[in-house]
Design an enzyme around this catalytic site. Structure first.
Site, PDB file in Angstrom:
ATOM      1  N   LYS A  22      11.719  -8.121   0.361  1.00  0.00           N
ATOM      2  CA  LYS A  22      11.408  -9.568   0.321  1.00  0.00           C
ATOM      3  C   LYS A  22      10.592  -9.972   1.546  1.00  0.00           C
ATOM      4  CE  LYS A  22      14.694 -12.517   1.950  1.00  0.00           C
ATOM      5  NZ  LYS A  22      14.276 -13.435   3.037  1.00  0.00           N
ATOM      6  N   ASN A  23      11.042  -9.544   2.718  1.00  0.00           N
ATOM      7  CA  ASN A  23      10.400 -10.023   3.945  1.00  0.00           C
ATOM      8  C   ASN A  23       9.036  -9.385   4.194  1.00  0.00           C
ATOM      9  OD1 ASN A  23      12.520 -11.697   4.300  1.00  0.00           O
ATOM     10  ND2 ASN A  23      13.491 -10.540   5.949  1.00  0.00           N
ATOM     11  N   ARG A  92      12.147 -21.400   4.270  1.00  0.00           N
ATOM     12  CA  ARG A  92      11.508 -21.475   5.585  1.00  0.00           C
ATOM     13  C   ARG A  92      10.271 -20.575   5.663  1.00  0.00           C
ATOM     14  NH1 ARG A  92      12.169 -20.566   9.868  1.00  0.00           N
ATOM     15  NH2 ARG A  92      12.255 -22.441  11.101  1.00  0.00           N
ATOM     16  N   CYS A 116      18.334 -24.372   9.916  1.00  0.00           N
ATOM     17  CA  CYS A 116      18.742 -23.396   8.923  1.00  0.00           C
ATOM     18  C   CYS A 116      20.173 -22.994   9.239  1.00  0.00           C
ATOM     19  CB  CYS A 116      17.749 -22.248   9.050  1.00  0.00           C
ATOM     20  SG  CYS A 116      18.267 -20.661   8.531  1.00  0.00           S
ATOM     21  N   ARG A 121      15.591 -22.531  14.283  1.00  0.00           N
ATOM     22  CA  ARG A 121      14.524 -21.542  14.072  1.00  0.00           C
ATOM     23  C   ARG A 121      13.182 -22.221  14.309  1.00  0.00           C
ATOM     24  NH1 ARG A 121      15.808 -18.208   8.769  1.00  0.00           N
ATOM     25  NH2 ARG A 121      14.141 -16.915   9.596  1.00  0.00           N
ATOM     26  N   ASP A 314      19.651  -8.894  10.494  1.00  0.00           N
ATOM     27  CA  ASP A 314      19.887  -9.065   9.055  1.00  0.00           C
ATOM     28  C   ASP A 314      20.918  -8.079   8.497  1.00  0.00           C
ATOM     29  OD1 ASP A 314      18.052 -11.095   9.145  1.00  0.00           O
ATOM     30  OD2 ASP A 314      16.403  -9.937   8.278  1.00  0.00           O
ATOM     31  N   ARG A 406      18.823 -15.117  -2.976  1.00  0.00           N
ATOM     32  CA  ARG A 406      17.545 -15.250  -2.266  1.00  0.00           C
ATOM     33  C   ARG A 406      17.039 -13.894  -1.782  1.00  0.00           C
ATOM     34  NH1 ARG A 406      18.292 -17.951   2.557  1.00  0.00           N
ATOM     35  NH2 ARG A 406      16.180 -17.216   2.801  1.00  0.00           N
TER      36      ARG A 406
HETATM   37  N1  EPU Z   1      11.638 -17.943  17.683  1.00  0.00           N
HETATM   38  C1  EPU Z   1      11.185 -18.875  18.601  1.00  0.00           C
HETATM   39  N2  EPU Z   1       9.988 -19.488  18.360  1.00  0.00           N
HETATM   40  C2  EPU Z   1       9.228 -19.202  17.257  1.00  0.00           C
HETATM   41  C3  EPU Z   1       9.681 -18.242  16.346  1.00  0.00           C
HETATM   42  C4  EPU Z   1      10.895 -17.621  16.593  1.00  0.00           C
HETATM   43  O1  EPU Z   1      11.861 -19.149  19.592  1.00  0.00           O
HETATM   44  O2  EPU Z   1       8.156 -19.796  17.108  1.00  0.00           O
HETATM   45  C5  EPU Z   1      12.934 -17.265  17.915  1.00  0.00           C
HETATM   46  C6  EPU Z   1      13.905 -17.482  16.758  1.00  0.00           C
HETATM   47  O3  EPU Z   1      14.638 -18.677  16.906  1.00  0.00           O
HETATM   48  C7  EPU Z   1      14.757 -16.245  16.844  1.00  0.00           C
HETATM   49  C8  EPU Z   1      13.779 -15.179  17.284  1.00  0.00           C
HETATM   50  O4  EPU Z   1      12.693 -15.878  17.898  1.00  0.00           O
HETATM   51  O5  EPU Z   1      15.742 -16.387  17.827  1.00  0.00           O
HETATM   52  C9  EPU Z   1      13.254 -14.281  16.200  1.00  0.00           C
HETATM   53  O6  EPU Z   1      12.796 -15.056  15.099  1.00  0.00           O
HETATM   54  P1  EPU Z   1      11.607 -14.587  14.168  1.00  0.00           P
HETATM   55  O7  EPU Z   1      10.470 -15.523  14.315  1.00  0.00           O
HETATM   56  O8  EPU Z   1      11.346 -13.138  14.409  1.00  0.00           O
HETATM   57  O9  EPU Z   1      12.228 -14.792  12.721  1.00  0.00           O
HETATM   58  P2  EPU Z   1      11.395 -15.083  11.411  1.00  0.00           P
HETATM   59  O10 EPU Z   1      10.110 -14.396  11.493  1.00  0.00           O
HETATM   60  O11 EPU Z   1      11.407 -16.539  11.122  1.00  0.00           O
HETATM   61  C10 EPU Z   1      12.168 -13.016  10.033  1.00  0.00           C
HETATM   62  C11 EPU Z   1      12.958 -12.772   8.791  1.00  0.00           C
HETATM   63  C12 EPU Z   1      14.429 -13.075   9.038  1.00  0.00           C
HETATM   64  C13 EPU Z   1      14.916 -12.197  10.191  1.00  0.00           C
HETATM   65  C14 EPU Z   1      14.048 -12.437  11.429  1.00  0.00           C
HETATM   66  C15 EPU Z   1      14.415 -11.540  12.603  1.00  0.00           C
HETATM   67  C16 EPU Z   1      11.399 -13.262   7.013  1.00  0.00           C
HETATM   68  C17 EPU Z   1      11.030 -14.096   5.847  1.00  0.00           C
HETATM   69  N3  EPU Z   1      12.462 -13.620   7.702  1.00  0.00           N
HETATM   70  O12 EPU Z   1      12.326 -14.411  10.328  1.00  0.00           O
HETATM   71  O13 EPU Z   1      15.105 -12.690   7.855  1.00  0.00           O
HETATM   72  O14 EPU Z   1      16.260 -12.494  10.482  1.00  0.00           O
HETATM   73  O15 EPU Z   1      12.675 -12.203  11.097  1.00  0.00           O
HETATM   74  O16 EPU Z   1      14.292 -10.204  12.244  1.00  0.00           O
HETATM   75  O17 EPU Z   1      10.755 -12.254   7.270  1.00  0.00           O
HETATM   76  C18 EPU Z   1      16.791 -12.717   6.212  1.00  0.00           C
HETATM   77  O18 EPU Z   1      16.061 -12.021   5.499  1.00  0.00           O
HETATM   78  O19 EPU Z   1      18.026 -12.897   5.992  1.00  0.00           O
HETATM   79  C19 EPU Z   1      16.210 -13.354   7.407  1.00  0.00           C
HETATM   80  C20 EPU Z   1      16.760 -14.422   7.998  1.00  0.00           C
END
Ligand code: EPU
Length: 435
Positions: A22-23, A92, A116, A121, A314, A406
Site C-alpha cells: 500500500k505505502n 492522510r 491522526c 503528523r 508499522d 485500510r
Molecule cells: N514528520 C515531521 N514533519 C513532516 C513529516 C513528518 O515532523 O513534515 C515526523 C512525523 O510526525 C513522524 C516522523 O516524522 O514522527 C516520520 O513520519 P513520516 O513523514 O516518515 O511518515 P509518513 O510519510 O506520513 C509513512 C507511512 C506510515 C509510516 C511512516 C513511518 C505511508 C502512506 N505512510 O507515513 O504508514 O508509519 O511513513 O514509517 O507511506 C501505516 O501504513 O500504518 C502508516 C502509518
C-alpha cells in the site's frame, strides 16, 4: 459496520502470497500525475486507501481504469489541481499528490491533512523541501496552495525532529524529477517504498541516483513518459503474517516475501525464537519464498522503532502482541510516533500485562490471552488485536475493522487460508457484542 469474530486456538499452516505494498502503491499512483503518457501499475492491493486515491486522481483530471490488481492512469484534464478536504480527510496519504501536481501543472491546492489516531503528523518538511525548490506556498481556508513556474534544483536538508520523512522524501524527490537542474536531498528517507518510487520514476525517464541511502541526487528532466511498473511486496503485511504464523506455533510458506527489506524485524524475531528462512537462495531476496517456523517457547526481546533500516513503527503493535506470549519481560520503545499505543489498553482487555511509561511499554509475557470484545483504533493496532485473537482462549470480536481494511486485503480470508477461524459480520452501531 463490519466486525471480526475470531475463534482462537488454530495452528496456522499452508502457503500464502504477500500482497503488493500500500505505502509503495500510493506515491506511485500520485507520481502518475507527472507522466505525459500512460502509467500501468501492477500488484496494487485492493484496499480502501487505494480506492480513495483512485477517487482523488479522478477528481484531479486523471482517467483511472483497473482490472483486478492492475491499474492504468492517464491525465485527461490538467487544469484540475484541487485535492479537496472531503477526500484528504479520509486518507492522510493524499498529501503525496502535492509534489507531483506542483511539478507537472505548476499549481497544487491540497487540503492540509489533520491529526491522526497515531499522533501529530505534521507536513512541515514536505513544505520546506518544496519551498527550497522555489515553490511559493501559502495556506488558505485549510488548504496548502503551492505554485511555481518551473521548480529549480538545489540542495535540501530534509531531516526533522524524528529523523527522515517517507512521504516528504517522495514528494520532494518526485517534484525534483521535473525541476530545472540538479537537486540533492540530504537526510532522505531510506525506506524501500522510496527506492521503489525512484525505480518507477527512472523507468519513466527521470534521472535519480542514491535512493535507499540518506543522500538522493536528481538531475531534472523536461518530461516523463510511459511506464509499466510492478509495486514491491508489502513488508508490513509480510511481517504481520510471519508473526501471526509464529504466534500460533504454526509452520507456513510465504511467497512474494521481501526478506531483505525486513532484516531488523527478522533479527528480533530470530532472537525471540521465530525463524524465517529463505527456501531458494537463487531467488531475489526482496521478493522470495520463505518458510516460517518457531521454537516451542518464545523468548522476550527489546526493540525500538526507527526509520529504515531499523525496526518499523508499522510493526510495533503486532510484535507486541507476539511478545505477550514470550517467557519473560520485553521492552518496546516507539521513537517515530511516541503515542502510537492505542492497542495497549485493548490487549490489556484480553489479559495481556503491559506497563506503559511515555514512549516505552514493558510487556510481561507468559500469560494466557483470553477472548474479549475489543475495538480497533488504528490500522496496525487492529492487526495486533486480530493476532491476539488467534491465540486467545475462546472468542474475540474486533470491532471497527474499517481501520484494518485500510492496509490489509481481507486479512481474515488470508489467515483462514492458513487454517484460522475468523468470520466477518456486520455489527449494528447499537448491537451489543455477544460472545
Ligand atoms: N514528520 C515531521 N514533519 C513532516 C513529516 C513528518 O515532523 O513534515 C515526523 C512525523 O510526525 C513522524 C516522523 O516524522 O514522527 C516520520 O513520519 P513520516 O513523514 O516518515 O511518515 P509518513 O510519510 O506520513 C509513512 C507511512 C506510515 C509510516 C511512516 C513511518 C505511508 C502512506 N505512510 O507515513 O504508514 O508509519 O511513513 O514509517 O507511506 C501505516 O501504513 O500504518 C502508516 C502509518
Amino acid at each position: 459496520m463490519d466486525a471480526l469474530r475470531i475463534h482462537g486456538g488454530a495452528r496456522l499452516t499452508g502457503t500464502l502470497a504477500v500482497d503488493g505494498s500500500k505505502n509503495a502503491a500510493l506515491p506511485a499512483m500520485a507520481a502518475a500525475l507527472m507522466s505525459s503518457g500512460t502509467v500501468h501499475l501492477r500488484d496494487i492491493p485492493t484496499l480502501s486507501d487505494i480506492g480513495n486515491m483512485v477517487k482523488l486522481l479522478r477528481e484531479i483530471g486523471c482517467e483511472v481504469t483497473g482490472h483486478g490488481r492492475d491499474c492504468t492512469i492517464r491525465t485527461t484534464d490538467p487544469t484540475q489541481t484541487h485535492a479537496r478536504y472531503e477526500i484528504v480527510r479520509t486518507m492522510r496519504a493524499s498529501i503525496c499528490v502535492l509534489g507531483p501536481l506542483l511539478a507537472a501543472r505548476g499549481e497544487a491546492r491540497v487540503s492540509m491533512p489533520g491529526g491522526c489516531a497515531i499522533g501529530d503528523r505534521p507536513v512541515d518538511l514536505h513544505l520546506r523541501g518544496l519551498r527550497a525548490l522555489g515553490a511559493n506556498i501559502e495556506l488558505d481556508g485549510g488548504d496548502i496552495i503551492a505554485t511555481a513556474d518551473r521548480l529549480k534544483g538545489t540542495t535540501i536538508f530534509l531531516g526533522g525532529p524524528f529523523g527522515s520523512t517517507v512521504l516528504g522524501t517522495a514528494n520532494v524527490m518526485s517534484a525534483a524529477a521535473l525541476a530545472e537542474g540538479r537537486t540533492v536531498i540530504e537526510s532522505a528517507a531510506c525506506e524501500p517504498e522510496v527506492t521503489g518510487l525512484a525505480d518507477m520514476l527512472n523507468a519513466m525517464g527521470a534521472r535519480i541516483t542514491g535512493a535507499g541511502t540518506p543522500r538522493i541526487e536528481i538531475e531534472g528532466v523536461e518530461s516523463l513518459g510511459d511506464v509499466d511498473y510492478t509495486v514491491i511486496p508489502d513488508r508490513i503485511v509480510a511481517g504481520t503474517l510471519a508473526m501471526a504464523v509464529a504466534m500460533t506455533n504454526g509452520d507456513a510458506i510465504l511467497t512474494n516475501f521481501p526478506h531483505d527489506n525486513l532484516l531488523a524485524v527478522l533479527d528480533r524475531l530470530d532472537i525471540a525464537g521465530v525463524h524465517v528462512d529463505r527456501v531458494d537462495p537463487e531467488e531475489d531476496p526482496r521478493r522470495c519464498t520463505v518458510r516460517v517456523t518457531c521454537d516451542r517457547r518464545l523468548q522476550p526481546v527489546l526493540y525500538t522503532t526507527q526509520p529504515y533500516p531499523g525496526f518499523p513503527t508499522d510493526l510495533q503493535a503486532q510484535m507486541m502482541a507476539l511478545l505477550c506470549l514470550a517467557d519473560g519481560n520485553s521492552i518496546v520503545t516507539e521513537r517515530i510516533y511516541p503515542d502510537r499505543f492505542l492497542h495497549v489498553s485493548e490487549l490489556t482487555r484480553m489479559g495481556a500485562t503491559l506497563f506503559r511509561s511515555g514512549p516505552t511499554v514493558v510487556v510481561q509475557g507468559g500469560g494466557q490471552l483470553v477472548g474479549a470484545p475489543v475495538m480497533a483504533g488504528d490500522l496496525r493496532g487492529s492487526a495486533a488485536l486480530v493476532m491476539a485473537g488467534l491465540v486467545a482462549k475462546g472468542e474475540t470480536v474486533v470491532q471497527r475493522v474499517y481501520h484494518l481494511d485500510r492496509g490489509y486485503v481481507r486479512l481474515e480470508e488470508q489467515l483462514n487460508q492458513l487454517g484460522a477461524g475468523i468470520e466477518r459480520f456486520e455489527l449494528g452501531v447499537s448491537d451489543p457484542v455477544t460472545l
